[in-house]
Design a protein around this motif. Structure first.
Motif, PDB file in Angstrom:
ATOM      1  N   ALA A 184       0.858  -1.191   0.000  1.00 34.55           N
ATOM      2  CA  ALA A 184       0.000   0.000   0.000  1.00 34.55           C
ATOM      3  C   ALA A 184       0.885   1.229   0.000  1.00 34.55           C
ATOM      4  N   THR A 185       0.462   2.266  -0.726  1.00 35.01           N
ATOM      5  CA  THR A 185       1.192   3.527  -0.810  1.00 35.01           C
ATOM      6  C   THR A 185       0.180   4.665  -0.770  1.00 35.01           C
ATOM      7  N   SER A 186       0.544   5.777  -0.119  1.00 34.08           N
ATOM      8  CA  SER A 186      -0.377   6.909   0.002  1.00 34.08           C
ATOM      9  C   SER A 186       0.413   8.208   0.041  1.00 34.08           C
ATOM     10  N   THR A 187      -0.138   9.262  -0.567  1.00 31.16           N
ATOM     11  CA  THR A 187       0.598  10.532  -0.608  1.00 31.16           C
ATOM     12  C   THR A 187      -0.310  11.741  -0.803  1.00 31.16           C
ATOM     13  N   GLY A 188       0.232  12.897  -0.439  1.00 32.52           N
ATOM     14  CA  GLY A 188      -0.398  14.171  -0.774  1.00 32.52           C
ATOM     15  C   GLY A 188       0.274  14.798  -1.979  1.00 32.52           C
ATOM     16  N   GLY A 189       1.291  14.110  -2.519  1.00 30.82           N
ATOM     17  CA  GLY A 189       1.977  14.608  -3.718  1.00 30.82           C
ATOM     18  C   GLY A 189       3.051  15.627  -3.403  1.00 30.82           C
ATOM     19  N   ILE A 190       3.461  16.366  -4.421  1.00 30.57           N
ATOM     20  CA  ILE A 190       4.525  17.365  -4.282  1.00 30.57           C
ATOM     21  C   ILE A 190       3.907  18.728  -3.979  1.00 30.57           C
ATOM     22  N   ARG A 191       4.468  19.419  -3.007  1.00 29.66           N
ATOM     23  CA  ARG A 191       3.979  20.751  -2.661  1.00 29.66           C
ATOM     24  C   ARG A 191       4.031  21.666  -3.888  1.00 29.66           C
ATOM     25  N   ASN A 192       2.949  22.451  -4.059  1.00 31.76           N
ATOM     26  CA  ASN A 192       2.829  23.391  -5.184  1.00 31.76           C
ATOM     27  C   ASN A 192       2.737  22.713  -6.551  1.00 31.76           C
ATOM     28  N   LYS A 193       2.354  21.429  -6.570  1.00 32.59           N
ATOM     29  CA  LYS A 193       2.148  20.740  -7.845  1.00 32.59           C
ATOM     30  C   LYS A 193       0.996  21.402  -8.604  1.00 32.59           C
ATOM     31  N   MET A 194       0.955  21.224  -9.903  1.00 37.43           N
ATOM     32  CA  MET A 194      -0.167  21.713 -10.704  1.00 37.43           C
ATOM     33  C   MET A 194      -1.453  21.039 -10.234  1.00 37.43           C
TER      34      MET A 194
END
Length: 310
Positions: A184-194
């Motif tokens: 399992a993997t979970s993220t909020g992504g990269i800060r300031n992403k499009m």
């Protein structure tokens, strides 16, 4: 055979002020996931429990504590996969869901699809009565402050990703006493992403993959780089060719660095219980439970252990 569970809290340049909390967080999540295994839960149950613990911990960029996109919004991604059947569920760009890993599992178990995104994923969450939270409760003061400080996501991959503000992903892999693996993997992504940007985390074969014939992987690092080399599947391909889990991870991460100049990390477990936690970033918080021992680390070549009873 004995069960094994490994977790990571993201591969990036973790600053000293977050180091202790990051280690404490992965250790607590590893204990929680392993407890699920010792109580008869499957590998799938264990990785979900471990990742939920990481999503609930605002030190990490997943669920509570998620990074903000260019518009200052939360968009969450997650994947879960069962190595026994190759059943898989994922969500991307979801809002107001504190535990996207559980929503990903619901996609796997309650739909005929693998990946739901954005509005559709949120509508599905509503239809099954999944718990929602006001999105602002997922945002920490630390993240809001850092987001304001760094409003431009533009320069080079390594430069951006290895800078101290590049917050990252969480994940877990496990093998249970029946020899079944899961990830399992979970993220909020990269800060300031499009707005609408989706990285590797919810993409099968990139952010994670699990197959009882070879093992389970959860990846972390620069998402675009991981996508380009399908990192999770690449690692398992090397294992299938006879490499150890540690060597397969090292070779694959080195290839990603050489080929697309991307840095990252991976946790891997084989059906026989062989495991590794490998990274090419400055740091990666990780923990593993094997038998009665909890292993953990943060810096390269650093590995500490403690008895599980502690």
């Amino acid at each position: 055979m004995s069960a094994v569970l490994v977790v990571h809290g993201g591969a990036w340049a973790i600053p000293d002020e977050l180091a202790t909390a990051s280690i404490d967080g992965v250790k607590a999540a590893a204990r929680k996931g392993f407890l699920t295994l010792t109580r008869g839960g499957s590998a799938l149950d264990a990785v979900e429990a471990a990742v939920r613990a990481l999503e609930d911990n605002s030190v990490f960029n997943a669920g509570h504590g998620a990074a903000l996109n260019a518009d200052g919004e939360v968009e969450l991604d997650s994947i879960i996969m069962d190595g026994k059947t190759l059943a898989c569920g994922a969500v991307s760009s979801v809002k107001n869901i504190a535990n996207p890993v559980s929503l990903a599992r619901a996609v796997m178990e309650k739909t005929s699809h693998v990946l739901l995104t954005g509005k559709g994923a949120n509508l599905f969450a509503e239809s099954i009565g999944a718990a929602t939270v006001p999105t602002e409760t997922l945002v920490t003061e630390y993240e809001r402050r850092e987001w304001k400080k760094h409003k431009n996501y533009s320069t080079g991959v390594k430069e951006d990703f290895n800078s101290q503000w590049a917050h990252d992903t969480v994940g877990a892999v496990a093998v249970d006493s029946a020899g079944n693996v899961a990830c399992a993997t979970s993220t909020g992504g990269i800060r300031n992403k499009m707005v609408g940007r989706v990285g590797d985390s919810p993409i099968i074969g990139c952010g994670g993959f699990a197959d009882n014939t070879s093992g389970a992987v959860s990846c972390t690092g620069h998402g675009e780089s991981i996508l380009k080399v399908t990192l999770a599947r690449l690692i398992l391909s090397h294992i299938e060719q006879g490499k150890s889990v540690a060597n397969a991870s090292q070779v694959s991460l080195q290839h990603m660095g050489d080929r697309v100049q991307g840095a990252g990390g991976a946790i891997v477990v084989s059906p026989s219980g062989e495991w590794a936690a490998t990274f090419t970033t400055e740091r990666m918080a990780w923990a593993a439970v094997e038998g009665d021992v909890l292993w953990y680390g943060l810096d390269p070549n650093e590995r500490a252990k403690e008895e599980l009873s502690q």
